[in-house]
Motif scaffolding. Structure first.
Motif, mmCIF file in Angstrom:
data_model
loop_
_atom_site.group_PDB
_atom_site.id
_atom_site.type_symbol
_atom_site.label_atom_id
_atom_site.label_comp_id
_atom_site.label_asym_id
_atom_site.label_seq_id
_atom_site.Cartn_x
_atom_site.Cartn_y
_atom_site.Cartn_z
ATOM 1 N N ALA A 433 0.851 -1.191 0.000
ATOM 2 C CA ALA A 433 0.000 0.000 0.000
ATOM 3 C C ALA A 433 0.886 1.239 0.000
ATOM 4 C CB ALA A 433 -0.909 -0.009 1.219
ATOM 5 N N LEU A 434 0.709 2.094 -0.991
ATOM 6 C CA LEU A 434 1.573 3.261 -1.144
ATOM 7 C C LEU A 434 0.845 4.582 -0.955
ATOM 8 C CD1 LEU A 434 3.408 2.124 -4.433
ATOM 9 C CD2 LEU A 434 4.246 1.863 -2.092
ATOM 10 N N ASP A 435 -0.459 4.585 -1.022
ATOM 11 C CA ASP A 435 -1.233 5.827 -1.139
ATOM 12 C C ASP A 435 -0.944 6.832 -0.035
ATOM 13 O OD1 ASP A 435 -2.350 4.828 -3.405
ATOM 14 O OD2 ASP A 435 -4.236 4.220 -2.468
ATOM 15 N N ASN A 436 -0.800 6.385 1.191
ATOM 16 C CA ASN A 436 -0.696 7.313 2.323
ATOM 17 C C ASN A 436 0.746 7.595 2.753
ATOM 18 O OD1 ASN A 436 -3.539 7.511 2.526
ATOM 19 N ND2 ASN A 436 -3.605 5.592 3.695
ATOM 20 N N LEU A 437 1.694 7.151 1.975
ATOM 21 C CA LEU A 437 3.093 7.351 2.351
ATOM 22 C C LEU A 437 3.537 8.792 2.107
ATOM 23 C CD1 LEU A 437 4.821 4.149 0.881
ATOM 24 C CD2 LEU A 437 4.149 4.573 3.253
ATOM 25 N N THR A 438 4.321 9.316 3.035
ATOM 26 C CA THR A 438 4.985 10.602 2.796
ATOM 27 C C THR A 438 6.104 10.382 1.782
ATOM 28 O OG1 THR A 438 6.623 10.252 4.546
ATOM 29 C CG2 THR A 438 4.526 11.297 5.171
ATOM 30 N N ALA A 439 6.655 11.464 1.264
ATOM 31 C CA ALA A 439 7.747 11.340 0.307
ATOM 32 C C ALA A 439 8.927 10.591 0.929
ATOM 33 C CB ALA A 439 8.183 12.721 -0.178
ATOM 34 N N LYS A 440 9.238 10.887 2.177
ATOM 35 C CA LYS A 440 10.347 10.239 2.850
ATOM 36 C C LYS A 440 10.108 8.740 2.997
ATOM 37 C CE LYS A 440 13.034 10.310 7.151
ATOM 38 N NZ LYS A 440 13.206 10.961 8.482
ATOM 39 N N ASP A 441 8.910 8.379 3.429
ATOM 40 C CA ASP A 441 8.587 6.961 3.602
ATOM 41 C C ASP A 441 8.522 6.246 2.257
ATOM 42 O OD1 ASP A 441 8.492 7.247 6.334
ATOM 43 O OD2 ASP A 441 6.310 7.558 6.396
ATOM 44 N N PHE A 442 8.023 6.952 1.259
ATOM 45 C CA PHE A 442 7.960 6.367 -0.083
ATOM 46 C C PHE A 442 9.353 6.015 -0.585
ATOM 47 C CE2 PHE A 442 8.354 6.932 -4.674
ATOM 48 C CZ PHE A 442 7.417 6.020 -5.141
ATOM 49 N N LEU A 443 10.317 6.898 -0.361
ATOM 50 C CA LEU A 443 11.677 6.635 -0.816
ATOM 51 C C LEU A 443 12.271 5.407 -0.140
ATOM 52 C CD1 LEU A 443 13.149 10.245 -1.081
ATOM 53 C CD2 LEU A 443 12.748 8.643 -2.967
ATOM 54 N N GLU A 444 11.927 5.193 1.126
ATOM 55 C CA GLU A 444 12.432 4.002 1.813
ATOM 56 C C GLU A 444 11.837 2.733 1.203
ATOM 57 O OE1 GLU A 444 14.968 3.984 3.908
ATOM 58 O OE2 GLU A 444 15.023 6.131 3.489
ATOM 59 N N VAL A 445 10.556 2.778 0.856
ATOM 60 C CA VAL A 445 9.925 1.648 0.173
ATOM 61 C C VAL A 445 10.568 1.439 -1.195
ATOM 62 C CG1 VAL A 445 7.770 0.789 -0.846
ATOM 63 C CG2 VAL A 445 7.736 1.894 1.394
ATOM 64 N N LEU A 446 10.866 2.546 -1.869
ATOM 65 C CA LEU A 446 11.503 2.471 -3.182
ATOM 66 C C LEU A 446 12.870 1.816 -3.083
ATOM 67 C CD1 LEU A 446 11.444 3.394 -6.218
ATOM 68 C CD2 LEU A 446 12.638 5.461 -5.459
ATOM 69 N N TYR A 447 13.691 2.241 -2.132
ATOM 70 C CA TYR A 447 15.034 1.666 -2.007
ATOM 71 C C TYR A 447 14.962 0.192 -1.617
ATOM 72 C CZ TYR A 447 16.478 6.578 -2.090
ATOM 73 O OH TYR A 447 16.675 7.889 -2.451
ATOM 74 N N ASN A 448 13.978 -0.165 -0.828
ATOM 75 C CA ASN A 448 13.771 -1.569 -0.485
ATOM 76 C C ASN A 448 13.468 -2.382 -1.740
ATOM 77 O OD1 ASN A 448 11.589 -3.804 0.079
ATOM 78 N ND2 ASN A 448 12.734 -3.625 1.978
ATOM 79 N N ASP A 449 12.593 -1.836 -2.588
ATOM 80 C CA ASP A 449 12.231 -2.574 -3.802
ATOM 81 C C ASP A 449 13.419 -2.665 -4.756
ATOM 82 O OD1 ASP A 449 9.516 -3.684 -4.852
ATOM 83 O OD2 ASP A 449 10.526 -2.870 -6.627
ATOM 84 N N MET A 450 14.214 -1.624 -4.838
ATOM 85 C CA MET A 450 15.407 -1.656 -5.677
ATOM 86 C C MET A 450 16.372 -2.729 -5.187
ATOM 87 S SD MET A 450 15.871 2.485 -6.039
ATOM 88 C CE MET A 450 17.217 2.551 -7.218
ATOM 89 N N THR A 451 16.490 -2.878 -3.874
ATOM 90 C CA THR A 451 17.362 -3.907 -3.316
ATOM 91 C C THR A 451 16.880 -5.290 -3.714
ATOM 92 O OG1 THR A 451 17.825 -2.454 -1.427
ATOM 93 C CG2 THR A 451 18.408 -4.771 -1.189
ATOM 94 N N ARG A 452 15.568 -5.506 -3.689
ATOM 95 C CA ARG A 452 15.010 -6.785 -4.132
ATOM 96 C C ARG A 452 15.325 -7.033 -5.613
ATOM 97 N NH1 ARG A 452 8.748 -6.741 -1.869
ATOM 98 N NH2 ARG A 452 9.158 -5.783 0.174
#
Length: 498
Positions: A433-452
């Protein structure tokens, strides 16, 4: 090193092949002089094929810059289970002799590729376009490819052997070699190197565009589907087999993706938007032209088990013996075992339906991307996908767009970034779920996905080096202070005699 260059630069003669599937597989040993080689268009084809064979070597994308050295120092694997030759590299003791034996060939082979590119460039620049069967479009394609490969090779050497721009480095680090022969080399700063890299990529992009983005199928047909990019011959393609298999050649989409990567890495004022614009260009090749797609869930789950997810590869190295090379690294029960193998949920959290967890990590923790699939023996799939070593994917294009949009401090941009990442994660079987993420939190999810996404494909190290952050491996943060820069070979001969 001079002996290495003298041996390679004369270009081992490869036949211009009857089968497009074999064009990088020929084993030949005859050497010819450059004057004779470049007396016919076929000589340029032979020379260009030779460059791509070098890129697929174990010292470059056939191992070291993908699933080998780069993934080991990217902390992808369990140190206790690494094959013997990599056992000490995970400790980052780069100056130990056994580690130097892994590191030095990357520098030496990389500059050998560059020397070969320069030799072709110098022989084609002054050549009249009438020399080539397809005239100007053919000359530009070959010249653009060699400029693109030269830039990419310098870029990956820079990312290994020099500090990242994020650390504001000083001093000169390495040469940007543009001539052959080159008997003196001026070492450049990181900023100067990146300026040269970006200049070559921008020029390469313009040169290959006429062929690869043409509205005429006789030129661009070999770019339009995954089958044509990686193995099939199209009767529509003008010029024969040399103009096919664009997925393992420095094609327009590959150059554009690497250019976006270079702008993002440099991160000078305005570079974020330039990276985004170059990535957005590639996005339209997927969305509007539909030349690229995500490998669908059925073929990963039940069908042909496309473990390389080749549908979104922009460029791959090629080595017909890749499966055998990887298998040969197993010894005494040791192998490349992921840090976050089955049972560890740190990297994937509750998203265990993610194909990168579910299908690409075997029960013993090894990567199914680089070994023959035990669940399905299909000679066609193994022949077509097995030799591919992905260098850049459409997924990275999405990540570049997302990271830029999330950093603009504009709500509409952040919303669009979430749309892009949701599309990618859904395609990989994940449903965060991405809708309610702040920009900062979104970037952490993004970097996690890039690591995968980058696991065992060599990009994890470069991701965290660019960000100047400890490497996250699914279990813990790995402090990389004073570990980001690999040592150059001791001998100046490794580059002074180019």
């Amino acid at each position: 090193m001079r002996k290495i260059l003298n041996k390679i630069i004369m270009f081992a003669v490869c036949a211009v092949l009857l089968s497009c599937n074999d064009w990088l597989d020929v084993d030949s040993s005859t050497n010819v002089k450059g004057e004779e080689l470049f007396s016919k268009p076929d000589g340029f084809y032979t020379a260009v094929n030779g460059v791509y064979r070098l890129l697929g070597d174990v010292s470059l994308y056939g191992e070291s810059l993908t699933w080998g050295l780069a993934s080991v120092i990217g902390n992808n694997y369990d140190e206790s289970k690494l094959p013997e030759k990599y056992a000490n590299l995970s400790n980052y003791a780069y100056d130990e002799n056994n580690n130097k034996a892994l590191i030095d060939p990357v520098w030496e082979s990389g500059y050998s590729v560059i020397a070969n590119c320069n030799y072709i460039i110098e022989n084609i620049e002054g050549r009249d376009s009438s020399f080539f069967p397809l005239k100007q479009i053919e000359k530009d394609m070959i010249l653009g490819e060699m400029l693109g490969v030269r830039a990419m090779m310098h870029f990956d050497l820079l990312r290994l052997f020099a500090p990242a721009p994020a650390t504001h480095p000083s001093g000169a680090w390495m040469p940007y070699v543009t001539t052959y022969p080159c008997h003196s080399t001026k070492h450049l700063t990181v900023d100067e190197m990146l300026e040269c890299i970006i200049r070559d990529l921008e020029q390469a992009k313009k040169l290959v565009a006429a062929h690869d983005t043409s509205t005429l199928d006789k030129y661009s047909a070999s770019m339009q589907t995954v089958n044509l990019r990686f193995y099939a011959t199209s009767t529509l393609t003008a010029g024969g087999n040399f103009f096919g298999m664009r997925g393992v050649r420095m094609n327009y989409c590959a150059v554009s993706g690497i250019l976006a990567r270079a702008y993002q890495y440099r991160n000078a004022p305005g570079d974020g938007e330039k990276a985004y614009r170059s990535a957005l260009d590639m996005y339209h090749f997927k969305k509007d032209r539909t030349w690229f797609k995500w490998t669908d869930w059925y073929t990963m789950e039940y069908g042909n088990k496309y473990i390389k997810m080749w549908d979104d590869i922009l460029f791959a190295g090629y080595n017909a013996k890749l499966y055998d090379i990887c298998a040969a690294t197993r010894n005494m029960g040791n192998y490349f075992c992921y840090k976050n193998y089955k049972g560890s949920k740190d990297l994937f959290g509750d998203e265990l339906s993610d194909f990168r967890y579910k299908k690409f990590i075997a029960a013993d923790g090894s990567s199914t991307r680089w070994e023959k699939n035990p669940d399905k023996s299909d000679a066609t799939i193994e022949k077509n996908q097995g030799p591919l070593a992905p260098v850049i994917r459409m997924s990275e294009v999405y990540y570049i767009m997302c990271e830029y949009l999330a950093g603009t401090e504009n709500e509409a941009d952040l919303k669009q970034a979430k749309v892009f990442l949701k599309e990618l994660k859904t395609a990989r079987g994940s449903a965060t779920a991405l809708d309610n993420l702040t920009a900062k939190d979104f970037l952490e999810v993004l970097y996690n996905d890039m690591t995968r996404e980058f696991m065992s494909e060599g990009q994890t190290f470069f991701l965290y080096k660019r960000l100047n952050r400890p490497i996250y491996n699914g279990e813990q943060l790995k402090d990389m202070s004073r570990r980001w820069v690999l040592p150059r070979p001791y001998s100046e001969d490794a580059y002074s005699n180019l």
